[in-house]
Design a protein around this motif. Structure first.
Motif, PDB file in Angstrom:
ATOM      1  N   SER A  30      39.808  32.708  47.140  1.00  0.00           N
ATOM      2  CA  SER A  30      39.669  32.638  48.585  1.00  0.00           C
ATOM      3  C   SER A  30      41.026  33.041  49.148  1.00  0.00           C
ATOM      4  CB  SER A  30      39.273  31.222  49.016  1.00  0.00           C
ATOM      5  OG  SER A  30      40.250  30.286  48.607  1.00  0.00           O
ATOM      6  N   PRO A  31      41.160  33.118  50.448  1.00  0.00           N
ATOM      7  CA  PRO A  31      42.450  33.578  50.992  1.00  0.00           C
ATOM      8  C   PRO A  31      43.640  32.792  50.425  1.00  0.00           C
ATOM      9  CG  PRO A  31      40.832  33.419  52.745  1.00  0.00           C
ATOM     10  CD  PRO A  31      40.194  32.838  51.502  1.00  0.00           C
ATOM     11  N   ASN A  32      44.512  33.515  49.748  1.00  0.00           N
ATOM     12  CA  ASN A  32      45.768  32.975  49.223  1.00  0.00           C
ATOM     13  C   ASN A  32      45.618  31.845  48.200  1.00  0.00           C
ATOM     14  OD1 ASN A  32      47.326  34.774  50.761  1.00  0.00           O
ATOM     15  ND2 ASN A  32      47.078  33.475  52.549  1.00  0.00           N
ATOM     16  N   THR A  33      44.513  31.823  47.450  1.00  0.00           N
ATOM     17  CA  THR A  33      44.293  30.788  46.445  1.00  0.00           C
ATOM     18  C   THR A  33      43.749  31.412  45.159  1.00  0.00           C
ATOM     19  OG1 THR A  33      43.740  29.234  48.206  1.00  0.00           O
ATOM     20  CG2 THR A  33      43.116  28.600  45.992  1.00  0.00           C
ATOM     21  N   VAL A  34      44.270  30.955  44.004  1.00  0.00           N
ATOM     22  CA  VAL A  34      43.740  31.380  42.712  1.00  0.00           C
ATOM     23  C   VAL A  34      43.422  30.154  41.869  1.00  0.00           C
ATOM     24  CG1 VAL A  34      44.989  33.584  42.648  1.00  0.00           C
ATOM     25  CG2 VAL A  34      45.996  31.582  41.575  1.00  0.00           C
ATOM     26  N   ASP A  35      42.562  30.359  40.887  1.00  0.00           N
ATOM     27  CA  ASP A  35      42.243  29.330  39.911  1.00  0.00           C
ATOM     28  C   ASP A  35      43.477  29.129  39.025  1.00  0.00           C
ATOM     29  OD1 ASP A  35      41.310  28.214  37.321  1.00  0.00           O
ATOM     30  OD2 ASP A  35      39.319  28.429  38.224  1.00  0.00           O
ATOM     31  N   VAL A  36      43.801  27.888  38.736  1.00  0.00           N
ATOM     32  CA  VAL A  36      44.976  27.571  37.927  1.00  0.00           C
ATOM     33  C   VAL A  36      44.923  28.256  36.561  1.00  0.00           C
ATOM     34  CG1 VAL A  36      44.051  25.434  36.935  1.00  0.00           C
ATOM     35  CG2 VAL A  36      46.504  25.677  37.260  1.00  0.00           C
ATOM     36  N   ARG A  37      43.716  28.504  36.043  1.00  0.00           N
ATOM     37  CA  ARG A  37      43.575  29.142  34.722  1.00  0.00           C
ATOM     38  C   ARG A  37      44.030  30.596  34.721  1.00  0.00           C
ATOM     39  NH1 ARG A  37      37.489  27.192  34.133  1.00  0.00           N
ATOM     40  NH2 ARG A  37      37.652  27.989  36.244  1.00  0.00           N
ATOM     41  N   GLU A  38      44.229  31.198  35.882  1.00  0.00           N
ATOM     42  CA  GLU A  38      44.665  32.595  35.963  1.00  0.00           C
ATOM     43  C   GLU A  38      46.185  32.752  36.034  1.00  0.00           C
ATOM     44  OE1 GLU A  38      42.658  34.807  35.315  1.00  0.00           O
ATOM     45  OE2 GLU A  38      40.692  34.106  35.938  1.00  0.00           O
ATOM     46  N   ILE A  39      46.900  31.659  36.165  1.00  0.00           N
ATOM     47  CA  ILE A  39      48.358  31.740  36.347  1.00  0.00           C
ATOM     48  C   ILE A  39      49.046  32.428  35.174  1.00  0.00           C
ATOM     49  CG2 ILE A  39      50.481  30.380  36.616  1.00  0.00           C
ATOM     50  CD1 ILE A  39      48.732  30.675  39.177  1.00  0.00           C
ATOM     51  N   GLY A  40      48.652  32.104  33.957  1.00  0.00           N
ATOM     52  CA  GLY A  40      49.248  32.767  32.788  1.00  0.00           C
ATOM     53  C   GLY A  40      49.034  34.272  32.829  1.00  0.00           C
ATOM     54  N   THR A  41      47.825  34.690  33.145  1.00  0.00           N
ATOM     55  CA  THR A  41      47.515  36.123  33.219  1.00  0.00           C
ATOM     56  C   THR A  41      48.332  36.797  34.310  1.00  0.00           C
ATOM     57  OG1 THR A  41      45.274  35.648  32.450  1.00  0.00           O
ATOM     58  CG2 THR A  41      45.644  37.796  33.475  1.00  0.00           C
ATOM     59  N   ILE A  42      48.462  36.126  35.448  1.00  0.00           N
ATOM     60  CA  ILE A  42      49.265  36.691  36.543  1.00  0.00           C
ATOM     61  C   ILE A  42      50.718  36.833  36.090  1.00  0.00           C
ATOM     62  CG2 ILE A  42      50.161  36.291  38.872  1.00  0.00           C
ATOM     63  CD1 ILE A  42      47.446  34.836  39.455  1.00  0.00           C
ATOM     64  N   MET A  43      51.235  35.811  35.434  1.00  0.00           N
ATOM     65  CA  MET A  43      52.624  35.879  34.963  1.00  0.00           C
ATOM     66  C   MET A  43      52.791  36.998  33.942  1.00  0.00           C
ATOM     67  SD  MET A  43      53.642  31.848  34.792  1.00  0.00           S
ATOM     68  CE  MET A  43      55.437  32.071  34.668  1.00  0.00           C
ATOM     69  N   TYR A  44      51.838  37.127  33.003  1.00  0.00           N
ATOM     70  CA  TYR A  44      51.914  38.205  32.011  1.00  0.00           C
ATOM     71  C   TYR A  44      51.910  39.562  32.691  1.00  0.00           C
ATOM     72  CZ  TYR A  44      50.304  34.406  28.923  1.00  0.00           C
ATOM     73  OH  TYR A  44      50.147  33.226  28.258  1.00  0.00           O
ATOM     74  N   SER A  45      51.078  39.714  33.728  1.00  0.00           N
ATOM     75  CA  SER A  45      51.003  41.004  34.419  1.00  0.00           C
ATOM     76  C   SER A  45      52.305  41.343  35.136  1.00  0.00           C
ATOM     77  CB  SER A  45      49.830  41.024  35.404  1.00  0.00           C
ATOM     78  OG  SER A  45      50.114  40.291  36.571  1.00  0.00           O
ATOM     79  N   LEU A  46      53.112  40.321  35.405  1.00  0.00           N
ATOM     80  CA  LEU A  46      54.414  40.535  36.046  1.00  0.00           C
ATOM     81  C   LEU A  46      55.545  40.667  35.014  1.00  0.00           C
ATOM     82  CD1 LEU A  46      53.952  38.015  38.973  1.00  0.00           C
ATOM     83  CD2 LEU A  46      54.188  40.501  39.192  1.00  0.00           C
ATOM     84  N   GLY A  47      55.180  40.731  33.731  1.00  0.00           N
ATOM     85  CA  GLY A  47      56.172  40.931  32.681  1.00  0.00           C
ATOM     86  C   GLY A  47      56.855  39.662  32.219  1.00  0.00           C
TER      87      GLY A  47
END
Length: 162
Positions: A30-47
Motif C-alpha cells: 500500500s502507499p509507502n508500506t512493504v511486508d517485513v518479509r521483503e526487507i532482505g530482498t530490498i536490501m539485497y537489491s541495493l547491494g
C-alpha cells in the motif's frame, strides 16, 4: 569550496534516497508500506548482504509494533545510513566461487539439487524450503537439472563498479 562540498553531499544523499525509494516501491503493498518479509530482498537489491542476525536487528529497528509491515518513513533513514556507511558489503566473486568449489568435492563444475539443498538447509544460516525452491528454480539448468555454479556466481554477486 564549502558550498560545492555541501552541494555534492546533497546530490549524493538525493541519489541514495532515489535508489532506496525505487527499491522499496517494487515491493510496496500500500502507499509507502512493504511486508517485513521483503526487507532482505530490498536490501539485497541495493547491494547490501546482511547476515540473518543483522537483518533481524535491522527489521527490529524499522518495524513498528511487530505489525509485519515496514513504512518508508522508518526504512529510508535507516537504509540511508546503511548505504552511506557501506554496511553489509557483498561477498567477493572469488570467495563465492571458492565456496562452491569446496562443496563440489569431485570437481565436476556443478552441484546436484539434492546436494545443494543439503548444504543450504543444514549448514550455517539455513535456507527455508521456500528459499531453496526459489533458488533451485532460478539456478537449475533446464536440460540437466544441475546447478552450474561457475555460470551463476556472477548472478549472485554485484560488480563493485556499479
Amino acid at each position: 569550496m564549502v558550498e560545492s562540498n555541501n552541494q555534492s553531499a546533497e546530490n549524493t544523499m538525493s541519489e541514495v534516497h532515489k535508489r532506496i525509494k525505487a527499491a522499496f516501491e517494487r515491493f510496496k503493498l500500500s502507499p509507502n508500506t512493504v511486508d517485513v518479509r521483503e526487507i532482505g530482498t530490498i536490501m539485497y537489491s541495493l547491494g547490501c548482504f546482511p547476515s540473518q542476525a543483522d537483518l533481524h536487528d535491522f527489521i527490529a529497528e524499522v518495524e513498528e509494533d511487530h505489525s509485519g509491515f515496514i513504512h518508508l518513513d522508518r526504512f529510508l533513514p535507516a537504509m540511508t545510513k546503511v548505504l552511506l556507511e557501506h554496511k553489509f558489503p557483498p561477498i567477493p566473486k572469488e570467495h563465492l566461487f571458492q565456496a562452491f568449489e569446496v562443496l563440489d568435492k569431485d570437481s565436476k563444475g556443478y552441484l546436484e539439487p539434492e546436494e545443494l539443498t543439503k548444504y543450504m538447509t543444514q549448514e550455517g544460516e539455513p535456507f527455508s524450503q521456500e528459499e531453496m525452491d526459489e533458488m533451485l528454480t532460478a539456478f537449475s539448468d533446464q536440460e540437466t537439472n544441475v546447478i552450474y555454479y561457475k555460470d551463476i556466481v556472477s548472478q549472485l554477486t554485484i560488480d563493485p563498479g556499479n
